[in-house]
Design a protein around this motif. Sequence first.
Motif, PDB file in Angstrom:
ATOM      1  N   UNK A 164       0.958  -1.270  -0.136  1.00  0.00           N
ATOM      2  CA  UNK A 164       0.183  -0.060  -0.263  1.00  0.00           C
ATOM      3  C   UNK A 164       1.025   1.182  -0.139  1.00  0.00           C
ATOM      4  N   UNK A 165       1.982   1.010   0.135  1.00  0.00           N
ATOM      5  CA  UNK A 165       3.036   2.064   0.171  1.00  0.00           C
ATOM      6  C   UNK A 165       4.394   1.600  -0.206  1.00  0.00           C
ATOM      7  N   UNK A 166       5.342   2.286  -1.093  1.00  0.00           N
ATOM      8  CA  UNK A 166       6.535   1.926  -1.420  1.00  0.00           C
ATOM      9  C   UNK A 166       7.490   3.156  -1.321  1.00  0.00           C
ATOM     10  N   UNK A 167       8.608   2.792  -0.530  1.00  0.00           N
ATOM     11  CA  UNK A 167       9.446   3.886  -0.615  1.00  0.00           C
ATOM     12  C   UNK A 167      10.734   3.519  -1.393  1.00  0.00           C
ATOM     13  N   UNK A 168      11.388   4.362  -2.313  1.00  0.00           N
ATOM     14  CA  UNK A 168      12.414   3.529  -3.248  1.00  0.00           C
ATOM     15  C   UNK A 168      13.396   4.700  -3.451  1.00  0.00           C
TER      16      UNK A 168
END
Length: 284
Positions: free
Chosen positions: A112-116
Amino acid sequence: MSTDGEGVDETGWDVEPGDEIASVVEALGHQQKRWREAAGLSAPEFGEAIGYGEDLVRKVERGARIPRPEYLDAADRVLGAGGFILAMKEEMAKARYPKKVRELAKLEERAVELCLYSTHNVHGLLQTPEFAEALLRTRRPALAQGELERAVAARMARQSIYGREPAPELSFVQEEVTLRRPIGGTMILRRQLEHMLEIGQLPHVELQVMPTNRGDHPGTGGRIQVLKFADGSAIGRTDDEFSGRPVSDPRQLRVLELRYGIIRARALTPRESLDFIEQVLGET
Protein backbone atom coordinates in the motif's frame (compact mmCIF):
# COMPACT_ATOMS: atom_id res chain seq x y z
CA MET A 1 10.18 -19.07 -37.63
CA SER A 2 13.30 -17.61 -36.03
CA THR A 3 14.51 -18.42 -32.55
CA ASP A 4 17.53 -17.40 -30.53
CA GLY A 5 18.05 -20.85 -29.10
CA GLU A 6 17.66 -19.60 -25.53
CA GLY A 7 14.13 -20.72 -24.77
CA VAL A 8 12.25 -17.86 -26.38
CA ASP A 9 11.12 -16.75 -29.82
CA GLU A 10 8.33 -14.55 -31.09
CA THR A 11 5.77 -17.13 -29.92
CA GLY A 12 6.53 -17.06 -26.20
CA TRP A 13 8.74 -18.46 -23.47
CA ASP A 14 9.57 -22.04 -22.51
CA VAL A 15 8.61 -23.09 -18.99
CA GLU A 16 11.70 -23.73 -16.89
CA PRO A 17 11.93 -27.22 -15.35
CA GLY A 18 10.58 -27.28 -11.81
CA ASP A 19 9.18 -23.77 -12.06
CA GLU A 20 6.25 -23.15 -9.73
CA ILE A 21 4.26 -21.53 -12.54
CA ALA A 22 4.18 -24.78 -14.50
CA SER A 23 0.76 -25.71 -13.08
CA VAL A 24 -0.73 -22.40 -14.26
CA VAL A 25 0.59 -22.89 -17.79
CA GLU A 26 -0.62 -26.50 -17.80
CA ALA A 27 -4.12 -25.33 -16.79
CA LEU A 28 -4.19 -22.98 -19.77
CA GLY A 29 -3.02 -25.77 -22.06
CA HIS A 30 -5.72 -28.16 -20.88
CA GLN A 31 -8.37 -25.49 -21.29
CA GLN A 32 -7.23 -24.69 -24.83
CA LYS A 33 -7.19 -28.37 -25.79
CA ARG A 34 -10.76 -28.88 -24.53
CA TRP A 35 -12.00 -25.87 -26.51
CA ARG A 36 -10.08 -26.97 -29.61
CA GLU A 37 -11.48 -30.50 -29.54
CA ALA A 38 -14.98 -29.18 -28.88
CA ALA A 39 -14.60 -27.04 -31.98
CA GLY A 40 -13.66 -30.14 -33.99
CA LEU A 41 -10.22 -28.80 -34.91
CA SER A 42 -7.00 -30.80 -35.08
CA ALA A 43 -3.83 -29.19 -33.75
CA PRO A 44 -2.55 -28.42 -37.28
CA GLU A 45 -5.92 -26.93 -38.30
CA PHE A 46 -6.09 -24.81 -35.19
CA GLY A 47 -2.51 -23.62 -35.65
CA GLU A 48 -3.23 -22.58 -39.23
CA ALA A 49 -6.39 -20.74 -38.16
CA ILE A 50 -4.57 -18.63 -35.56
CA GLY A 51 -1.40 -18.17 -37.61
CA TYR A 52 0.96 -20.32 -35.55
CA GLY A 53 2.60 -23.70 -36.11
CA GLU A 54 1.37 -27.06 -34.88
CA ASP A 55 4.49 -27.45 -32.73
CA LEU A 56 3.62 -24.35 -30.71
CA VAL A 57 0.00 -25.44 -30.30
CA ARG A 58 1.11 -28.77 -28.87
CA LYS A 59 3.72 -27.13 -26.60
CA VAL A 60 1.08 -24.81 -25.16
CA GLU A 61 -1.30 -27.72 -24.61
CA ARG A 62 1.44 -29.69 -22.84
CA GLY A 63 2.15 -26.73 -20.58
CA ALA A 64 5.68 -26.39 -21.98
CA ARG A 65 5.32 -22.93 -23.52
CA ILE A 66 4.08 -19.63 -22.10
CA PRO A 67 2.28 -17.99 -25.05
CA ARG A 68 2.36 -14.32 -25.85
CA PRO A 69 -0.79 -12.14 -25.51
CA GLU A 70 -1.37 -12.13 -29.31
CA TYR A 71 -1.58 -15.91 -29.29
CA LEU A 72 -4.23 -15.85 -26.55
CA ASP A 73 -6.22 -13.21 -28.46
CA ALA A 74 -6.26 -15.35 -31.60
CA ALA A 75 -7.02 -18.58 -29.73
CA ASP A 76 -9.99 -17.09 -27.88
CA ARG A 77 -11.38 -15.60 -31.10
CA VAL A 78 -10.99 -18.71 -33.29
CA LEU A 79 -12.33 -21.09 -30.65
CA GLY A 80 -15.23 -18.82 -29.73
CA ALA A 81 -14.18 -19.13 -26.10
CA GLY A 82 -16.01 -15.95 -25.11
CA GLY A 83 -13.14 -14.64 -23.03
CA PHE A 84 -12.38 -17.83 -21.11
CA ILE A 85 -8.92 -18.14 -22.65
CA LEU A 86 -8.35 -14.38 -22.47
CA ALA A 87 -9.05 -14.59 -18.73
CA MET A 88 -5.66 -16.28 -18.42
CA LYS A 89 -3.85 -13.30 -19.93
CA GLU A 90 -2.87 -11.75 -16.62
CA GLU A 91 -1.63 -15.06 -15.23
CA MET A 92 0.41 -15.66 -18.37
CA ALA A 93 1.92 -12.19 -18.07
CA LYS A 94 3.02 -13.01 -14.52
CA ALA A 95 4.34 -16.39 -15.64
CA ARG A 96 6.68 -14.60 -18.07
CA TYR A 97 8.55 -13.00 -15.18
CA PRO A 98 11.87 -14.60 -14.26
CA LYS A 99 11.55 -16.23 -10.82
CA LYS A 100 13.39 -13.45 -8.98
CA VAL A 101 11.23 -10.74 -10.54
CA ARG A 102 8.06 -12.75 -9.89
CA GLU A 103 8.58 -12.62 -6.14
CA LEU A 104 9.24 -8.87 -6.26
CA ALA A 105 6.11 -8.32 -8.35
CA LYS A 106 3.99 -10.21 -5.81
CA LEU A 107 5.25 -7.95 -3.02
CA GLU A 108 4.65 -4.81 -5.07
CA GLU A 109 1.09 -5.94 -5.84
CA ARG A 110 0.34 -6.25 -2.11
CA ALA A 111 2.03 -3.05 -1.00
CA VAL A 112 0.00 0.00 0.00
CA GLU A 113 3.11 2.19 0.26
CA LEU A 114 6.48 1.93 -1.49
CA CYS A 115 9.54 3.97 -0.51
CA LEU A 116 12.34 3.65 -3.07
CA TYR A 117 15.74 5.36 -3.04
CA SER A 118 17.93 4.79 -6.10
CA THR A 119 21.58 5.76 -6.25
CA HIS A 120 22.94 4.41 -9.52
CA ASN A 121 20.09 3.81 -11.98
CA VAL A 122 16.57 5.03 -12.61
CA HIS A 123 14.25 2.73 -10.64
CA GLY A 124 12.63 -0.03 -12.69
CA LEU A 125 9.13 1.24 -11.95
CA LEU A 126 10.08 4.54 -13.61
CA GLN A 127 11.83 3.17 -16.70
CA THR A 128 10.60 3.32 -20.29
CA PRO A 129 10.90 0.11 -22.34
CA GLU A 130 13.72 1.58 -24.44
CA PHE A 131 15.67 2.73 -21.39
CA ALA A 132 15.16 -0.62 -19.65
CA GLU A 133 16.42 -2.51 -22.69
CA ALA A 134 19.47 -0.24 -23.06
CA LEU A 135 20.25 -0.58 -19.37
CA LEU A 136 19.92 -4.36 -19.41
CA ARG A 137 22.21 -4.52 -22.44
CA THR A 138 25.04 -3.18 -20.27
CA ARG A 139 25.08 -6.34 -18.15
CA ARG A 140 28.09 -8.61 -18.28
CA PRO A 141 28.05 -11.40 -19.09
CA ALA A 142 25.59 -10.17 -21.68
CA LEU A 143 22.03 -11.45 -21.58
CA ALA A 144 20.90 -13.64 -24.46
CA GLN A 145 18.24 -11.96 -26.62
CA GLY A 146 15.50 -14.13 -25.15
CA GLU A 147 16.53 -13.34 -21.59
CA LEU A 148 16.69 -9.64 -22.46
CA GLU A 149 13.18 -9.60 -23.95
CA ARG A 150 11.78 -11.48 -20.97
CA ALA A 151 13.44 -9.12 -18.48
CA VAL A 152 12.13 -6.01 -20.26
CA ALA A 153 8.61 -7.45 -20.54
CA ALA A 154 8.60 -8.31 -16.84
CA ARG A 155 9.80 -4.86 -15.85
CA MET A 156 7.10 -3.17 -17.92
CA ALA A 157 4.39 -5.48 -16.60
CA ARG A 158 5.27 -4.47 -13.03
CA GLN A 159 4.31 -0.90 -13.92
CA SER A 160 0.65 -1.91 -13.87
CA ILE A 161 0.99 -0.85 -10.22
CA TYR A 162 0.17 2.72 -11.32
CA GLY A 163 -3.32 1.67 -12.39
CA ARG A 164 -4.21 -0.30 -9.27
CA GLU A 165 -7.37 0.50 -7.35
CA PRO A 166 -6.96 1.63 -4.66
CA ALA A 167 -3.67 3.13 -5.76
CA PRO A 168 -0.64 2.59 -3.52
CA GLU A 169 1.41 5.55 -2.36
CA LEU A 170 4.76 5.62 -4.17
CA SER A 171 7.73 7.67 -3.03
CA PHE A 172 10.85 7.78 -5.19
CA VAL A 173 14.12 9.54 -4.42
CA GLN A 174 16.56 9.52 -7.34
CA GLU A 175 20.17 10.63 -7.15
CA GLU A 176 20.96 13.34 -9.70
CA VAL A 177 23.46 11.14 -11.54
CA THR A 178 20.66 8.76 -12.56
CA LEU A 179 19.08 11.60 -14.55
CA ARG A 180 22.24 12.46 -16.42
CA ARG A 181 23.80 9.13 -17.38
CA PRO A 182 22.99 8.74 -21.12
CA ILE A 183 21.95 5.09 -21.05
CA GLY A 184 21.11 4.17 -24.66
CA GLY A 185 22.02 7.61 -25.98
CA THR A 186 20.57 11.11 -25.84
CA MET A 187 17.15 10.43 -27.35
CA ILE A 188 16.42 7.48 -25.08
CA LEU A 189 17.51 9.53 -22.07
CA ARG A 190 15.30 12.45 -23.15
CA ARG A 191 12.26 10.17 -23.42
CA GLN A 192 13.11 8.71 -20.04
CA LEU A 193 13.19 12.14 -18.44
CA GLU A 194 9.88 13.06 -20.13
CA HIS A 195 8.36 9.85 -18.79
CA MET A 196 9.52 10.66 -15.26
CA LEU A 197 7.88 14.06 -15.53
CA GLU A 198 4.62 12.34 -16.48
CA ILE A 199 4.83 9.83 -13.63
CA GLY A 200 5.73 12.60 -11.19
CA GLN A 201 2.40 14.31 -11.92
CA LEU A 202 0.33 11.35 -10.70
CA PRO A 203 -1.54 12.14 -7.47
CA HIS A 204 -0.26 9.08 -5.61
CA VAL A 205 3.38 9.51 -6.65
CA GLU A 206 6.03 11.70 -5.04
CA LEU A 207 9.19 11.86 -7.11
CA GLN A 208 12.18 13.63 -5.57
CA VAL A 209 15.72 14.30 -6.70
CA MET A 210 18.80 14.28 -4.48
CA PRO A 211 21.27 16.79 -5.95
CA THR A 212 24.85 15.57 -6.09
CA ASN A 213 26.05 18.56 -4.08
CA ARG A 214 24.06 17.43 -1.03
CA GLY A 215 26.45 15.07 0.71
CA ASP A 216 25.06 15.22 4.24
CA HIS A 217 22.58 12.35 4.07
CA PRO A 218 22.72 8.63 4.97
CA GLY A 219 22.27 7.30 1.44
CA THR A 220 25.93 6.64 0.70
CA GLY A 221 25.49 2.94 1.43
CA GLY A 222 23.33 2.34 -1.64
CA ARG A 223 19.72 1.65 -2.55
CA ILE A 224 16.94 1.51 0.02
CA GLN A 225 13.55 -0.10 -0.50
CA VAL A 226 10.71 -0.29 2.01
CA LEU A 227 7.36 -1.86 1.07
CA LYS A 228 4.47 -1.52 3.53
CA PHE A 229 1.34 -3.70 3.51
CA ALA A 230 -2.27 -3.23 4.60
CA ASP A 231 -1.90 -5.51 7.63
CA GLY A 232 0.78 -3.26 9.12
CA SER A 233 3.70 -5.50 8.14
CA ALA A 234 6.54 -4.37 5.92
CA ILE A 235 9.66 -5.61 4.16
CA GLY A 236 12.79 -3.66 3.37
CA ARG A 237 16.19 -3.95 1.81
CA THR A 238 19.41 -1.99 1.49
CA ASP A 239 22.68 -2.64 -0.28
CA ASP A 240 25.08 -2.12 2.62
CA GLU A 241 23.46 -3.85 5.59
CA PHE A 242 21.76 -7.11 6.55
CA SER A 243 23.88 -8.81 3.86
CA GLY A 244 21.67 -7.14 1.25
CA ARG A 245 18.82 -9.53 2.08
CA PRO A 246 15.15 -8.55 2.52
CA VAL A 247 14.29 -7.93 6.18
CA SER A 248 11.00 -7.78 8.06
CA ASP A 249 12.21 -7.49 11.67
CA PRO A 250 10.71 -4.27 13.16
CA ARG A 251 14.08 -3.09 14.51
CA GLN A 252 15.81 -3.53 11.16
CA LEU A 253 12.93 -1.88 9.34
CA ARG A 254 13.14 1.05 11.71
CA VAL A 255 16.76 1.60 10.63
CA LEU A 256 15.73 1.69 6.96
CA GLU A 257 12.73 3.95 7.61
CA LEU A 258 14.93 6.36 9.60
CA ARG A 259 17.47 6.56 6.80
CA TYR A 260 14.83 6.96 4.13
CA GLY A 261 13.08 9.69 6.09
CA ILE A 262 16.29 11.71 6.36
CA ILE A 263 17.11 11.17 2.67
CA ARG A 264 13.63 12.30 1.69
CA ALA A 265 13.89 15.40 3.87
CA ARG A 266 17.29 16.39 2.42
CA ALA A 267 16.19 15.91 -1.21
CA LEU A 268 14.45 18.53 -3.33
CA THR A 269 10.71 18.75 -2.80
CA PRO A 270 8.50 17.03 -5.39
CA ARG A 271 7.75 20.36 -7.10
CA GLU A 272 11.40 21.40 -7.06
CA SER A 273 12.33 17.96 -8.36
CA LEU A 274 10.05 18.18 -11.39
CA ASP A 275 11.53 21.60 -12.15
CA PHE A 276 15.00 20.10 -11.80
CA ILE A 277 14.18 17.24 -14.20
CA GLU A 278 12.83 19.76 -16.71
CA GLN A 279 16.11 21.68 -16.38
CA VAL A 280 18.16 18.52 -17.00
CA LEU A 281 15.94 17.71 -19.98
CA GLY A 282 16.62 21.14 -21.41
CA GLU A 283 20.37 20.56 -21.03
CA THR A 284 20.26 17.11 -22.64
